[in-house]
Enzyme design. Structure first.
Site, short mmCIF file in Angstrom:
data_model
loop_
_atom_site.label_atom_id
_atom_site.label_comp_id
_atom_site.label_asym_id
_atom_site.label_seq_id
_atom_site.Cartn_x
_atom_site.Cartn_y
_atom_site.Cartn_z
N ASN A 45 -1.30 -23.99 36.05
CA ASN A 45 -2.60 -23.09 35.29
C ASN A 45 -3.25 -22.41 36.31
O ASN A 45 -3.61 -23.02 37.53
CB ASN A 45 -3.16 -24.06 34.30
CG ASN A 45 -2.37 -24.45 33.48
OD1 ASN A 45 -1.39 -24.03 32.87
ND2 ASN A 45 -2.59 -25.91 32.96
N THR A 96 -3.59 1.73 31.77
CA THR A 96 -4.80 1.87 30.93
C THR A 96 -4.62 1.59 29.43
O THR A 96 -3.45 1.25 28.95
CB THR A 96 -4.82 3.43 30.81
OG1 THR A 96 -4.00 4.15 30.26
CG2 THR A 96 -5.17 4.33 32.09
N HIS A 97 -5.69 1.12 28.67
CA HIS A 97 -5.38 0.23 27.63
C HIS A 97 -4.52 -0.81 27.71
O HIS A 97 -3.61 -1.15 26.72
CB HIS A 97 -5.14 1.21 26.54
CG HIS A 97 -5.86 2.44 26.61
ND1 HIS A 97 -7.07 2.65 26.14
CD2 HIS A 97 -5.69 3.61 26.98
CE1 HIS A 97 -7.39 3.66 25.99
NE2 HIS A 97 -6.84 4.53 26.71
N ASN A 135 -50.46 -19.88 41.53
CA ASN A 135 -49.95 -18.92 41.33
C ASN A 135 -49.49 -18.21 42.36
O ASN A 135 -48.21 -17.46 42.47
CB ASN A 135 -50.98 -18.00 40.55
CG ASN A 135 -51.46 -19.00 39.08
OD1 ASN A 135 -50.88 -19.99 38.80
ND2 ASN A 135 -52.31 -18.38 38.63
N TYR A 195 -50.66 -14.62 35.30
CA TYR A 195 -49.79 -15.80 35.36
C TYR A 195 -49.75 -16.58 33.73
O TYR A 195 -50.68 -16.85 33.10
CB TYR A 195 -49.94 -16.74 36.46
CG TYR A 195 -48.90 -17.91 36.57
CD1 TYR A 195 -47.78 -17.74 36.98
CD2 TYR A 195 -49.33 -19.32 35.64
CE1 TYR A 195 -46.79 -18.79 37.15
CE2 TYR A 195 -48.15 -20.26 35.58
CZ TYR A 195 -47.03 -20.06 36.31
OH TYR A 195 -45.91 -21.02 36.65
N GLN A 221 -42.27 -20.66 34.80
CA GLN A 221 -41.53 -21.58 35.28
C GLN A 221 -40.13 -21.42 35.08
O GLN A 221 -39.56 -22.28 35.69
CB GLN A 221 -42.46 -22.97 34.80
CG GLN A 221 -41.77 -24.23 35.50
CD GLN A 221 -42.57 -25.44 35.32
OE1 GLN A 221 -43.80 -25.68 35.76
NE2 GLN A 221 -42.20 -26.44 34.67
N GLU A 229 -9.39 -18.67 35.76
CA GLU A 229 -9.97 -19.02 34.65
C GLU A 229 -11.67 -19.24 34.52
O GLU A 229 -12.60 -18.83 33.97
CB GLU A 229 -9.52 -19.86 33.80
CG GLU A 229 -8.07 -19.25 33.39
CD GLU A 229 -7.03 -20.33 32.89
OE1 GLU A 229 -6.07 -19.86 32.37
OE2 GLU A 229 -7.28 -21.45 32.63
N SER A 251 -41.87 -29.84 37.13
CA SER A 251 -40.68 -29.00 37.82
C SER A 251 -40.10 -29.29 39.16
O SER A 251 -39.17 -28.81 39.60
CB SER A 251 -41.31 -27.52 37.86
OG SER A 251 -42.45 -27.37 38.84
N SER A 303 -0.68 -29.63 33.72
CA SER A 303 -0.85 -29.96 32.38
C SER A 303 -0.84 -31.43 32.24
O SER A 303 -0.01 -32.08 32.97
CB SER A 303 -0.07 -29.39 31.38
OG SER A 303 -0.04 -30.14 30.28
N LYS A 313 -36.72 -20.51 37.56
CA LYS A 313 -36.06 -20.66 38.84
C LYS A 313 -34.80 -21.45 38.30
O LYS A 313 -33.63 -21.38 39.00
CB LYS A 313 -36.87 -21.95 39.40
CG LYS A 313 -38.40 -21.50 39.69
CD LYS A 313 -39.32 -22.29 40.49
CE LYS A 313 -40.65 -21.91 40.75
NZ LYS A 313 -41.31 -21.46 39.46
#
Length: 458
Positions: A285, A155-156, A110, A317, A322, A290, A22, A277, A325
Protein backbone atom coordinates in the site's frame (compact mmCIF):
# COMPACT_ATOMS: atom_id res chain seq x y z
CA UNK A 1 4.23 32.75 39.63
CA UNK A 2 1.51 34.66 37.73
CA UNK A 3 2.47 37.99 36.14
CA UNK A 4 -0.83 39.67 37.01
CA UNK A 5 -1.96 38.59 40.51
CA UNK A 6 -2.12 41.91 42.39
CA UNK A 7 -5.60 42.83 41.16
CA UNK A 8 -7.13 39.53 42.30
CA UNK A 9 -8.31 38.35 45.72
CA UNK A 10 -9.14 34.76 44.76
CA UNK A 11 -7.06 32.01 43.25
CA UNK A 12 -7.90 30.98 39.70
CA UNK A 13 -9.98 27.83 39.47
CA UNK A 14 -7.77 24.89 38.51
CA UNK A 15 -10.08 24.18 35.58
CA UNK A 16 -9.67 27.75 34.31
CA UNK A 17 -5.91 27.55 34.80
CA UNK A 18 -5.74 24.41 32.68
CA UNK A 19 -8.00 26.03 30.07
CA UNK A 20 -6.02 29.29 30.05
CA UNK A 21 -2.38 28.19 30.29
CA UNK A 22 -0.36 27.97 27.09
CA UNK A 23 3.07 26.77 28.20
CA UNK A 24 2.28 23.26 26.99
CA UNK A 25 2.65 24.56 23.43
CA UNK A 26 4.26 28.00 23.52
CA UNK A 27 7.36 26.54 25.19
CA UNK A 28 8.56 26.18 21.61
CA UNK A 29 9.18 29.94 21.60
CA UNK A 30 11.51 29.80 24.62
CA UNK A 31 14.62 30.74 22.66
CA UNK A 32 12.82 33.58 20.93
CA UNK A 33 11.47 34.88 24.24
CA UNK A 34 14.97 34.90 25.63
CA UNK A 35 16.44 36.58 22.55
CA UNK A 36 13.74 39.23 22.72
CA UNK A 37 14.46 39.72 26.42
CA UNK A 38 18.15 40.26 25.68
CA UNK A 39 17.22 42.92 23.16
CA UNK A 40 14.80 44.57 25.57
CA UNK A 41 17.41 44.60 28.36
CA UNK A 42 19.76 46.53 26.06
CA UNK A 43 16.94 48.90 25.11
CA UNK A 44 15.92 49.79 28.67
CA UNK A 45 19.56 50.09 29.68
CA UNK A 46 20.06 52.70 26.97
CA UNK A 47 17.36 54.91 28.55
CA UNK A 48 18.57 54.47 32.14
CA UNK A 49 15.97 52.06 33.52
CA UNK A 50 18.72 49.61 34.43
CA UNK A 51 22.44 50.22 34.80
CA UNK A 52 25.19 48.86 32.59
CA UNK A 53 26.17 46.44 35.35
CA UNK A 54 22.58 45.25 35.76
CA UNK A 55 22.30 44.76 32.02
CA UNK A 56 25.48 42.68 31.98
CA UNK A 57 24.12 40.47 34.75
CA UNK A 58 20.84 40.04 32.89
CA UNK A 59 22.62 39.23 29.64
CA UNK A 60 24.73 36.54 31.32
CA UNK A 61 21.67 35.00 32.98
CA UNK A 62 19.65 35.07 29.75
CA UNK A 63 22.52 33.42 27.86
CA UNK A 64 22.63 30.71 30.51
CA UNK A 65 18.89 30.15 30.09
CA UNK A 66 19.28 29.95 26.30
CA UNK A 67 21.89 27.22 26.75
CA UNK A 68 19.58 25.34 29.11
CA UNK A 69 16.64 25.67 26.75
CA UNK A 70 18.64 24.49 23.76
CA UNK A 71 19.75 21.43 25.70
CA UNK A 72 16.26 20.24 26.61
CA UNK A 73 13.44 22.47 25.31
CA UNK A 74 10.69 19.90 25.88
CA UNK A 75 11.26 19.86 29.64
CA UNK A 76 9.76 23.35 29.87
CA UNK A 77 6.30 22.21 28.77
CA UNK A 78 5.47 20.57 32.09
CA UNK A 79 6.96 23.26 34.33
CA UNK A 80 3.51 24.43 35.50
CA UNK A 81 3.69 28.10 34.47
CA UNK A 82 0.98 30.03 32.65
CA UNK A 83 3.05 30.71 29.56
CA UNK A 84 6.59 30.96 28.26
CA UNK A 85 6.88 34.57 29.46
CA UNK A 86 6.11 33.72 33.08
CA UNK A 87 8.47 30.74 32.89
CA UNK A 88 11.35 32.87 31.62
CA UNK A 89 10.72 35.63 34.15
CA UNK A 90 10.58 33.17 37.03
CA UNK A 91 13.78 31.41 35.96
CA UNK A 92 15.49 34.76 35.53
CA UNK A 93 14.51 35.80 39.05
CA UNK A 94 15.93 32.49 40.28
CA UNK A 95 19.25 33.49 38.77
CA UNK A 96 19.51 37.23 39.48
CA UNK A 97 16.93 37.90 42.20
CA UNK A 98 14.89 41.11 42.17
CA UNK A 99 16.86 42.39 39.18
CA UNK A 100 14.88 39.93 37.08
CA UNK A 101 11.70 41.80 38.02
CA UNK A 102 12.99 44.98 36.36
CA UNK A 103 13.24 43.48 32.89
CA UNK A 104 9.53 43.74 32.10
CA UNK A 105 9.55 47.51 32.62
CA UNK A 106 7.92 49.21 29.63
CA UNK A 107 6.82 46.10 27.80
CA UNK A 108 3.76 43.85 27.83
CA UNK A 109 3.14 40.23 27.12
CA UNK A 110 1.17 41.57 24.14
CA UNK A 111 4.16 42.98 22.29
CA UNK A 112 6.38 40.28 23.76
CA UNK A 113 4.37 37.39 22.31
CA UNK A 114 3.95 39.19 18.99
CA UNK A 115 7.74 39.53 18.79
CA UNK A 116 8.41 35.97 19.95
CA UNK A 117 6.06 34.55 17.37
CA UNK A 118 7.54 36.57 14.53
CA UNK A 119 11.03 35.50 15.52
CA UNK A 120 9.89 31.87 15.69
CA UNK A 121 8.18 32.10 12.31
CA UNK A 122 11.26 33.59 10.68
CA UNK A 123 13.39 30.75 12.04
CA UNK A 124 10.96 28.19 10.62
CA UNK A 125 10.94 29.88 7.22
CA UNK A 126 14.66 29.21 6.79
CA UNK A 127 14.13 25.50 7.48
CA UNK A 128 11.08 25.25 5.21
CA UNK A 129 12.78 27.03 2.33
CA UNK A 130 15.53 24.43 2.44
CA UNK A 131 13.00 21.58 2.52
CA UNK A 132 11.27 22.99 -0.54
CA UNK A 133 14.57 23.17 -2.37
CA UNK A 134 15.44 19.61 -1.35
CA UNK A 135 12.19 18.31 -2.80
CA UNK A 136 12.69 20.32 -5.97
CA UNK A 137 16.13 18.79 -6.37
CA UNK A 138 14.62 15.31 -6.01
CA UNK A 139 12.08 16.15 -8.69
CA UNK A 140 14.77 17.45 -11.04
CA UNK A 141 16.85 14.31 -10.50
CA UNK A 142 13.85 12.18 -11.50
CA UNK A 143 13.12 14.49 -14.44
CA UNK A 144 16.69 14.10 -15.65
CA UNK A 145 16.57 10.31 -15.33
CA UNK A 146 13.22 9.92 -17.06
CA UNK A 147 13.11 12.95 -19.35
CA UNK A 148 12.53 10.73 -22.41
CA UNK A 149 10.14 8.23 -20.77
CA UNK A 150 6.79 8.55 -22.50
CA UNK A 151 3.64 8.47 -20.37
CA UNK A 152 0.03 9.37 -21.11
CA UNK A 153 -0.98 12.91 -20.27
CA UNK A 154 -4.48 13.31 -18.89
CA UNK A 155 -7.32 15.77 -18.80
CA UNK A 156 -10.47 14.80 -16.88
CA UNK A 157 -8.52 11.62 -15.99
CA UNK A 158 -8.93 10.59 -19.62
CA UNK A 159 -5.89 9.97 -21.81
CA UNK A 160 -5.27 13.16 -23.73
CA UNK A 161 -1.81 13.57 -25.30
CA UNK A 162 1.54 11.89 -24.65
CA UNK A 163 4.00 13.64 -22.36
CA UNK A 164 7.08 12.34 -20.58
CA UNK A 165 7.68 11.44 -16.97
CA UNK A 166 10.42 14.06 -16.90
CA UNK A 167 7.92 16.69 -17.98
CA UNK A 168 5.53 15.50 -15.25
CA UNK A 169 8.25 15.82 -12.56
CA UNK A 170 9.21 19.29 -13.80
CA UNK A 171 5.58 20.41 -13.47
CA UNK A 172 5.80 19.83 -9.73
CA UNK A 173 9.23 21.47 -9.57
CA UNK A 174 7.59 24.58 -11.03
CA UNK A 175 4.76 24.46 -8.47
CA UNK A 176 7.29 24.20 -5.66
CA UNK A 177 9.20 27.15 -7.09
CA UNK A 178 6.10 29.28 -6.62
CA UNK A 179 5.81 27.91 -3.08
CA UNK A 180 9.38 28.99 -2.44
CA UNK A 181 8.79 32.51 -3.74
CA UNK A 182 5.52 32.79 -1.83
CA UNK A 183 7.25 31.79 1.41
CA UNK A 184 10.09 34.26 0.87
CA UNK A 185 7.55 37.02 0.27
CA UNK A 186 5.74 36.10 3.50
CA UNK A 187 9.05 36.31 5.32
CA UNK A 188 9.70 39.78 3.93
CA UNK A 189 6.26 40.98 5.03
CA UNK A 190 6.84 39.90 8.64
CA UNK A 191 10.18 41.67 8.84
CA UNK A 192 8.99 44.44 11.18
CA UNK A 193 9.50 44.25 14.94
CA UNK A 194 6.55 44.91 17.28
CA UNK A 195 8.60 45.04 20.50
CA UNK A 196 8.14 48.41 22.21
CA UNK A 197 4.44 48.60 21.36
CA UNK A 198 3.67 47.48 24.93
CA UNK A 199 0.05 46.48 25.64
CA UNK A 200 -1.52 48.57 22.88
CA UNK A 201 -0.52 52.26 23.20
CA UNK A 202 3.27 51.99 22.96
CA UNK A 203 5.96 51.90 25.62
CA UNK A 204 6.20 54.79 28.08
CA UNK A 205 9.99 54.92 27.76
CA UNK A 206 11.95 56.57 24.92
CA UNK A 207 13.65 53.41 23.64
CA UNK A 208 15.08 53.45 20.12
CA UNK A 209 12.73 50.94 18.51
CA UNK A 210 14.53 51.02 15.18
CA UNK A 211 17.81 50.08 16.86
CA UNK A 212 16.00 47.39 18.85
CA UNK A 213 14.42 45.98 15.69
CA UNK A 214 17.77 45.71 13.93
CA UNK A 215 19.36 44.11 16.99
CA UNK A 216 16.73 41.35 16.82
CA UNK A 217 17.30 40.78 13.10
CA UNK A 218 14.34 42.74 11.72
CA UNK A 219 14.61 45.38 9.02
CA UNK A 220 12.60 47.97 10.92
CA UNK A 221 10.12 48.58 13.74
CA UNK A 222 6.37 48.47 13.25
CA UNK A 223 4.66 51.84 12.86
CA UNK A 224 1.43 51.50 14.85
CA UNK A 225 1.17 50.03 18.32
CA UNK A 226 -2.51 48.99 18.02
CA UNK A 227 -1.80 47.04 14.86
CA UNK A 228 1.48 45.66 16.20
CA UNK A 229 0.02 43.73 19.12
CA UNK A 230 -3.03 42.43 17.24
CA UNK A 231 -1.46 41.67 13.86
CA UNK A 232 -1.40 38.00 12.96
CA UNK A 233 -1.17 38.43 9.20
CA UNK A 234 2.15 36.60 9.27
CA UNK A 235 0.45 33.58 10.80
CA UNK A 236 -2.24 33.64 8.12
CA UNK A 237 0.34 34.08 5.38
CA UNK A 238 2.46 31.17 6.58
CA UNK A 239 -0.62 28.97 6.90
CA UNK A 240 -1.64 30.05 3.40
CA UNK A 241 1.83 29.20 2.06
CA UNK A 242 1.65 25.83 3.79
CA UNK A 243 -1.88 25.14 2.51
CA UNK A 244 -1.11 25.93 -1.13
CA UNK A 245 2.08 23.88 -1.01
CA UNK A 246 0.25 20.99 0.66
CA UNK A 247 -2.28 21.11 -2.19
CA UNK A 248 0.65 20.71 -4.59
CA UNK A 249 2.01 17.83 -2.51
CA UNK A 250 -1.43 16.24 -2.38
CA UNK A 251 -1.75 16.39 -6.18
CA UNK A 252 1.73 14.89 -6.48
CA UNK A 253 0.70 12.10 -4.12
CA UNK A 254 -2.57 11.48 -5.95
CA UNK A 255 -0.81 11.19 -9.32
CA UNK A 256 1.64 8.63 -7.98
CA UNK A 257 -1.11 6.70 -6.17
CA UNK A 258 -2.91 6.38 -9.51
CA UNK A 259 0.29 5.56 -11.39
CA UNK A 260 1.11 2.92 -8.76
CA UNK A 261 -2.32 1.25 -8.92
CA UNK A 262 -2.71 -2.23 -10.33
CA UNK A 263 -4.86 -0.83 -13.11
CA UNK A 264 -2.11 1.54 -14.31
CA UNK A 265 1.12 -0.11 -13.15
CA UNK A 266 3.19 2.83 -14.35
CA UNK A 267 5.47 3.05 -11.31
CA UNK A 268 6.72 0.88 -8.49
CA UNK A 269 7.15 2.41 -5.05
CA UNK A 270 9.97 1.37 -2.77
CA UNK A 271 9.33 -0.96 0.16
CA UNK A 272 10.76 1.87 2.30
CA UNK A 273 7.64 4.04 1.83
CA UNK A 274 4.90 1.40 1.61
CA UNK A 275 3.22 -0.98 4.00
CA UNK A 276 1.29 -4.24 3.87
CA UNK A 277 -2.11 -5.48 4.89
CA UNK A 278 -2.81 -7.34 8.14
CA UNK A 279 -5.18 -9.63 6.22
CA UNK A 280 -4.13 -9.71 2.56
CA UNK A 281 -0.50 -10.82 2.21
CA UNK A 282 -0.19 -9.68 -1.41
CA UNK A 283 -0.86 -6.00 -0.66
CA UNK A 284 1.72 -3.21 -0.96
CA UNK A 285 0.00 0.00 0.00
CA UNK A 286 1.20 3.54 -0.87
CA UNK A 287 0.82 4.75 2.71
CA UNK A 288 3.40 7.53 2.55
CA UNK A 289 1.58 9.13 -0.36
CA UNK A 290 -1.85 8.60 1.17
CA UNK A 291 -0.70 10.27 4.38
CA UNK A 292 0.65 13.25 2.44
CA UNK A 293 -2.70 13.52 0.69
CA UNK A 294 -4.58 13.18 3.98
CA UNK A 295 -2.46 15.67 5.91
CA UNK A 296 -3.24 18.40 3.39
CA UNK A 297 -6.70 18.64 4.96
CA UNK A 298 -5.13 19.09 8.38
CA UNK A 299 -3.04 22.04 7.21
CA UNK A 300 -5.89 23.66 5.29
CA UNK A 301 -8.02 23.22 8.40
CA UNK A 302 -5.47 25.19 10.45
CA UNK A 303 -5.67 28.05 7.95
CA UNK A 304 -9.46 28.00 8.00
CA UNK A 305 -9.53 27.96 11.79
CA UNK A 306 -7.20 30.95 12.06
CA UNK A 307 -9.12 32.96 9.47
CA UNK A 308 -12.33 32.44 11.42
CA UNK A 309 -10.60 33.27 14.73
CA UNK A 310 -9.37 36.70 13.60
CA UNK A 311 -12.20 37.70 11.26
CA UNK A 312 -14.11 39.84 13.80
CA UNK A 313 -11.62 40.64 16.55
CA UNK A 314 -11.75 44.25 17.73
CA UNK A 315 -8.51 46.13 18.29
CA UNK A 316 -6.24 45.53 20.05
CA UNK A 317 -5.16 42.31 21.78
CA UNK A 318 -7.71 39.63 22.69
CA UNK A 319 -7.03 36.25 24.27
CA UNK A 320 -8.53 34.65 21.15
CA UNK A 321 -5.11 35.27 19.63
CA UNK A 322 -3.65 32.57 21.86
CA UNK A 323 -5.26 30.22 19.32
CA UNK A 324 -2.69 31.34 16.74
CA UNK A 325 0.05 28.94 17.84
CA UNK A 326 -1.11 25.34 18.08
CA UNK A 327 -2.50 25.22 14.55
CA UNK A 328 0.50 27.08 13.17
CA UNK A 329 3.04 24.89 14.92
CA UNK A 330 1.29 21.72 13.78
CA UNK A 331 0.76 22.96 10.21
CA UNK A 332 4.39 23.96 9.67
CA UNK A 333 5.62 20.72 11.24
CA UNK A 334 3.29 18.78 8.97
CA UNK A 335 4.33 20.70 5.87
CA UNK A 336 8.00 20.13 6.64
CA UNK A 337 7.47 16.40 7.26
CA UNK A 338 5.48 16.00 4.05
CA UNK A 339 8.12 17.77 1.97
CA UNK A 340 10.76 15.43 3.37
CA UNK A 341 8.56 12.36 2.85
CA UNK A 342 7.83 13.36 -0.76
CA UNK A 343 11.58 13.51 -1.38
CA UNK A 344 11.98 10.07 0.17
CA UNK A 345 9.25 8.63 -2.07
CA UNK A 346 11.22 9.71 -5.14
CA UNK A 347 14.52 8.23 -3.99
CA UNK A 348 13.85 4.65 -5.15
CA UNK A 349 10.91 5.23 -7.48
CA UNK A 350 10.95 3.00 -10.57
CA UNK A 351 9.03 3.86 -13.73
CA UNK A 352 7.93 0.96 -15.93
CA UNK A 353 8.80 2.54 -19.25
CA UNK A 354 7.35 -0.24 -21.41
CA UNK A 355 4.00 -0.02 -19.64
CA UNK A 356 3.81 3.76 -19.81
CA UNK A 357 4.72 3.76 -23.52
CA UNK A 358 1.96 1.30 -24.38
CA UNK A 359 -0.51 3.31 -22.32
CA UNK A 360 0.52 6.50 -24.12
CA UNK A 361 -0.17 4.84 -27.45
CA UNK A 362 -3.69 3.93 -26.35
CA UNK A 363 -6.74 6.10 -25.96
CA UNK A 364 -6.35 7.72 -29.39
CA UNK A 365 -4.00 10.29 -27.91
CA UNK A 366 -2.66 11.05 -31.39
CA UNK A 367 -6.05 12.32 -32.59
CA UNK A 368 -5.01 15.97 -32.28
CA UNK A 369 -2.02 15.24 -34.52
CA UNK A 370 -4.35 13.88 -37.14
CA UNK A 371 -6.43 17.06 -36.96
CA UNK A 372 -3.27 19.17 -37.33
CA UNK A 373 -2.28 16.98 -40.30
CA UNK A 374 -5.62 17.74 -42.00
CA UNK A 375 -4.99 21.46 -41.45
CA UNK A 376 -1.81 21.07 -43.56
CA UNK A 377 -4.07 19.70 -46.29
CA UNK A 378 -6.05 22.94 -46.37
CA UNK A 379 -8.91 21.91 -44.10
CA UNK A 380 -9.95 24.48 -41.45
CA UNK A 381 -9.19 23.20 -37.95
CA UNK A 382 -12.79 23.18 -36.75
CA UNK A 383 -13.78 21.04 -39.74
CA UNK A 384 -10.67 18.87 -39.28
CA UNK A 385 -11.64 18.36 -35.63
CA UNK A 386 -15.04 17.04 -36.69
CA UNK A 387 -13.55 14.75 -39.32
CA UNK A 388 -11.08 13.23 -36.86
CA UNK A 389 -13.93 12.65 -34.41
CA UNK A 390 -15.63 10.56 -37.10
CA UNK A 391 -12.39 8.67 -37.76
CA UNK A 392 -12.00 7.91 -34.06
CA UNK A 393 -15.56 6.54 -33.92
CA UNK A 394 -14.71 4.33 -36.90
CA UNK A 395 -11.43 3.16 -35.30
CA UNK A 396 -13.19 2.31 -32.05
CA UNK A 397 -15.72 0.28 -33.99
CA UNK A 398 -12.88 -1.54 -35.76
CA UNK A 399 -10.99 -1.91 -32.47
CA UNK A 400 -7.86 -0.43 -34.01
CA UNK A 401 -5.59 2.46 -33.01
CA UNK A 402 -5.43 5.29 -35.55
CA UNK A 403 -1.96 4.33 -36.75
CA UNK A 404 -3.20 0.82 -37.64
CA UNK A 405 -5.99 1.97 -39.95
CA UNK A 406 -5.32 1.41 -43.65
CA UNK A 407 -5.08 4.30 -46.05
CA UNK A 408 -8.33 3.16 -47.62
CA UNK A 409 -10.05 3.25 -44.25
CA UNK A 410 -8.80 6.79 -43.67
CA UNK A 411 -9.94 7.91 -47.11
CA UNK A 412 -13.38 6.44 -46.63
CA UNK A 413 -13.90 9.29 -44.19
CA UNK A 414 -11.59 11.95 -45.66
CA UNK A 415 -10.19 11.57 -49.21
CA UNK A 416 -7.48 14.20 -48.57
CA UNK A 417 -5.49 11.84 -46.32
CA UNK A 418 -2.33 10.45 -47.97
CA UNK A 419 0.36 7.96 -47.03
CA UNK A 420 2.37 10.63 -45.22
CA UNK A 421 -0.21 10.56 -42.43
CA UNK A 422 1.48 7.66 -40.63
CA UNK A 423 4.64 9.57 -39.79
CA UNK A 424 2.50 12.21 -38.07
CA UNK A 425 0.88 9.60 -35.83
CA UNK A 426 4.09 8.25 -34.29
CA UNK A 427 4.71 9.05 -30.62
CA UNK A 428 8.07 10.62 -31.41
CA UNK A 429 6.46 12.97 -33.90
CA UNK A 430 3.83 13.98 -31.37
CA UNK A 431 6.52 14.94 -28.90
CA UNK A 432 8.86 16.61 -31.37
CA UNK A 433 6.16 18.99 -32.62
CA UNK A 434 5.66 20.46 -29.12
CA UNK A 435 8.86 22.48 -29.47
CA UNK A 436 7.73 25.85 -28.11
CA UNK A 437 9.01 26.86 -24.68
CA UNK A 438 7.40 24.73 -21.99
CA UNK A 439 6.44 21.95 -24.38
CA UNK A 440 7.27 18.24 -24.31
CA UNK A 441 9.73 18.15 -27.20
CA UNK A 442 12.94 16.38 -26.06
CA UNK A 443 15.02 19.52 -26.61
CA UNK A 444 12.62 21.58 -24.51
CA UNK A 445 12.63 19.10 -21.65
CA UNK A 446 16.42 18.85 -21.72
CA UNK A 447 16.61 22.64 -21.61
CA UNK A 448 14.15 22.79 -18.72
CA UNK A 449 16.14 20.20 -16.76
CA UNK A 450 19.36 22.15 -17.27
CA UNK A 451 17.69 25.39 -16.26
CA UNK A 452 16.39 23.85 -13.04
CA UNK A 453 19.79 22.34 -12.24
CA UNK A 454 21.38 25.78 -12.45
CA UNK A 455 18.46 27.44 -10.69
CA UNK A 456 18.67 25.02 -7.77
CA UNK A 457 22.44 24.63 -7.89
CA UNK A 458 22.26 20.86 -8.23
Amino acid sequence: MALWGGRFTQEADIRFKKFNDSLVFDYRMARQDLEGSKGWADAICSVGIITEDENKRLQVALDELIAEVDQDPHSIAGAGFEDIHSYVESRLIDKVGDLGKKLHTGRSRNDQVATDLKLWCRAQVAVLLQSIRNFQKSLVKVADQYQGTVIPGYTHLQRAQPVTFGHWALAYAEMLDRDYIRLKNANDLMNRCPLGSAALAGTAYPVDREKLARALGFDEATRNSLDSVSDRDHVLELLNCASISMIHLSRFAEDLIIYNSGEAGFVELSDRVTSGSSLMPQKKNPDALELIRGKSGRVIGALTGMLVTVKALPLAYNKDLQEDKEGLFDALDTWHDCLDMASLVLEDLKVREDVTLQAAKGGYSNATELADYLVTKGIPFREAHHIVGEIVVYAIKEQQPLEKLTLEQFRSVCPKIDGDVYACLEISALLDKRCAKGGVAPAQIASAVEYMKKHLDC
